[in-house]
Design a protein around this motif. Sequence first.
Motif, PDB file in Angstrom:
ATOM      1  N   GLU A 278       0.859  -1.165   0.000  1.00 55.90           N
ATOM      2  CA  GLU A 278       0.000   0.000   0.000  1.00 55.90           C
ATOM      3  C   GLU A 278       0.905   1.227   0.000  1.00 55.90           C
ATOM      4  O   GLU A 278       1.791   1.342   0.828  1.00 55.90           O
ATOM      5  CB  GLU A 278      -0.884  -0.053   1.245  1.00 55.90           C
ATOM      6  CG  GLU A 278      -1.814   1.085   1.380  1.00 55.90           C
ATOM      7  CD  GLU A 278      -2.672   0.961   2.629  1.00 55.90           C
ATOM      8  OE1 GLU A 278      -3.480   1.842   2.814  1.00 55.90           O
ATOM      9  OE2 GLU A 278      -2.520  -0.008   3.406  1.00 55.90           O
TER      10      GLU A 278
ATOM     11  N   CYS B  21      -2.735  -0.068  -3.820  1.00 52.59           N
ATOM     12  CA  CYS B  21      -2.333  -1.349  -3.242  1.00 52.59           C
ATOM     13  C   CYS B  21      -1.762  -2.184  -4.382  1.00 52.59           C
ATOM     14  O   CYS B  21      -2.496  -2.605  -5.271  1.00 52.59           O
ATOM     15  CB  CYS B  21      -3.534  -2.038  -2.613  1.00 52.59           C
ATOM     16  SG  CYS B  21      -3.142  -3.641  -1.897  1.00 52.59           S
TER      17      CYS B  21
ATOM     18  N   TYR C  71      -3.876 -14.445  -1.438  1.00 49.13           N
ATOM     19  CA  TYR C  71      -3.322 -13.118  -1.142  1.00 49.13           C
ATOM     20  C   TYR C  71      -4.383 -12.242  -0.489  1.00 49.13           C
ATOM     21  O   TYR C  71      -4.130 -11.567   0.505  1.00 49.13           O
ATOM     22  CB  TYR C  71      -2.852 -12.406  -2.417  1.00 49.13           C
ATOM     23  CG  TYR C  71      -1.610 -12.917  -3.089  1.00 49.13           C
ATOM     24  CD1 TYR C  71      -0.853 -13.951  -2.578  1.00 49.13           C
ATOM     25  CD2 TYR C  71      -1.188 -12.345  -4.269  1.00 49.13           C
ATOM     26  CE1 TYR C  71       0.282 -14.398  -3.221  1.00 49.13           C
ATOM     27  CE2 TYR C  71      -0.052 -12.778  -4.927  1.00 49.13           C
ATOM     28  CZ  TYR C  71       0.682 -13.808  -4.393  1.00 49.13           C
ATOM     29  OH  TYR C  71       1.802 -14.237  -5.034  1.00 49.13           O
TER      30      TYR C  71
ATOM     31  N   GLN D  20      -5.260 -13.475   3.028  1.00 51.28           N
ATOM     32  CA  GLN D  20      -4.163 -13.257   3.969  1.00 51.28           C
ATOM     33  C   GLN D  20      -4.029 -11.787   4.344  1.00 51.28           C
ATOM     34  O   GLN D  20      -3.631 -11.454   5.453  1.00 51.28           O
ATOM     35  CB  GLN D  20      -2.850 -13.764   3.377  1.00 51.28           C
ATOM     36  CG  GLN D  20      -1.681 -13.655   4.331  1.00 51.28           C
ATOM     37  CD  GLN D  20      -0.411 -14.243   3.738  1.00 51.28           C
ATOM     38  OE1 GLN D  20      -0.398 -14.782   2.639  1.00 51.28           O
ATOM     39  NE2 GLN D  20       0.675 -14.139   4.472  1.00 51.28           N
ATOM     40  N   HIS D  21      -4.367 -10.891   3.406  1.00 52.04           N
ATOM     41  CA  HIS D  21      -4.212  -9.445   3.628  1.00 52.04           C
ATOM     42  C   HIS D  21      -5.568  -8.751   3.607  1.00 52.04           C
ATOM     43  O   HIS D  21      -5.702  -7.636   3.107  1.00 52.04           O
ATOM     44  CB  HIS D  21      -3.276  -8.859   2.576  1.00 52.04           C
ATOM     45  CG  HIS D  21      -1.930  -9.500   2.579  1.00 52.04           C
ATOM     46  ND1 HIS D  21      -0.985  -9.250   3.545  1.00 52.04           N
ATOM     47  CD2 HIS D  21      -1.367 -10.414   1.751  1.00 52.04           C
ATOM     48  CE1 HIS D  21       0.102  -9.964   3.313  1.00 52.04           C
ATOM     49  NE2 HIS D  21      -0.102 -10.686   2.229  1.00 52.04           N
ATOM     50  N   GLU D  22      -6.568  -9.413   4.171  1.00 56.45           N
ATOM     51  CA  GLU D  22      -7.944  -8.907   4.139  1.00 56.45           C
ATOM     52  C   GLU D  22      -8.058  -7.488   4.679  1.00 56.45           C
ATOM     53  O   GLU D  22      -8.764  -6.654   4.104  1.00 56.45           O
ATOM     54  CB  GLU D  22      -8.845  -9.849   4.945  1.00 56.45           C
ATOM     55  CG  GLU D  22     -10.287  -9.402   4.982  1.00 56.45           C
ATOM     56  CD  GLU D  22     -11.162 -10.333   5.796  1.00 56.45           C
ATOM     57  OE1 GLU D  22     -12.362 -10.026   5.905  1.00 56.45           O
ATOM     58  OE2 GLU D  22     -10.672 -11.345   6.316  1.00 56.45           O
TER      59      GLU D  22
ATOM     60  N   VAL E 126      -5.945  -5.024   4.669  1.00 52.72           N
ATOM     61  CA  VAL E 126      -5.440  -4.044   3.698  1.00 52.72           C
ATOM     62  C   VAL E 126      -6.470  -3.830   2.596  1.00 52.72           C
ATOM     63  O   VAL E 126      -6.781  -2.684   2.229  1.00 52.72           O
ATOM     64  CB  VAL E 126      -4.098  -4.505   3.087  1.00 52.72           C
ATOM     65  CG1 VAL E 126      -3.666  -3.579   1.964  1.00 52.72           C
ATOM     66  CG2 VAL E 126      -3.034  -4.590   4.156  1.00 52.72           C
TER      67      VAL E 126
END
Length: 131
Positions: free
Chosen positions: A1, A23, A93, A96-98, A100
Amino acid sequence: EMEHNVLANPFWGIKGGYKVRVCWVVLQRVPRWEARLPDALRADVERDCAAGTGEFRNFPNYSVSGQNEGHGGLDMHLTVRQAHLASQLATSYVLQHEAVFRRMLGPPARAPDEPGDWLRRLGACGKPGPK
């Protein structure tokens, strides 16, 4: 980000002089994720990537030119297994990066009718959505 400065672009009607958050998602192999694949599929991926040949030879960065035999030019033709494998990796992905993705895709932080709002007002199929 990351945060980037927007430059003016009169051709596209962009005024510039403001910042946007982006992002960046970069596809790369993830050994821990690959370890959870079914044995036969994991073996195919490992073999093809190591040899530089076979169905998964460029996974996850498939070639846009001639990835699969019989399809040349700039047409990206993927097999069902190639497409499913790439989509499952991309899904991992996001999961795992919910936090963000939720932060990036949540409500806009600035007031309406500022530069770039025309993009947010576009609905499905490029038709203008409600203001």
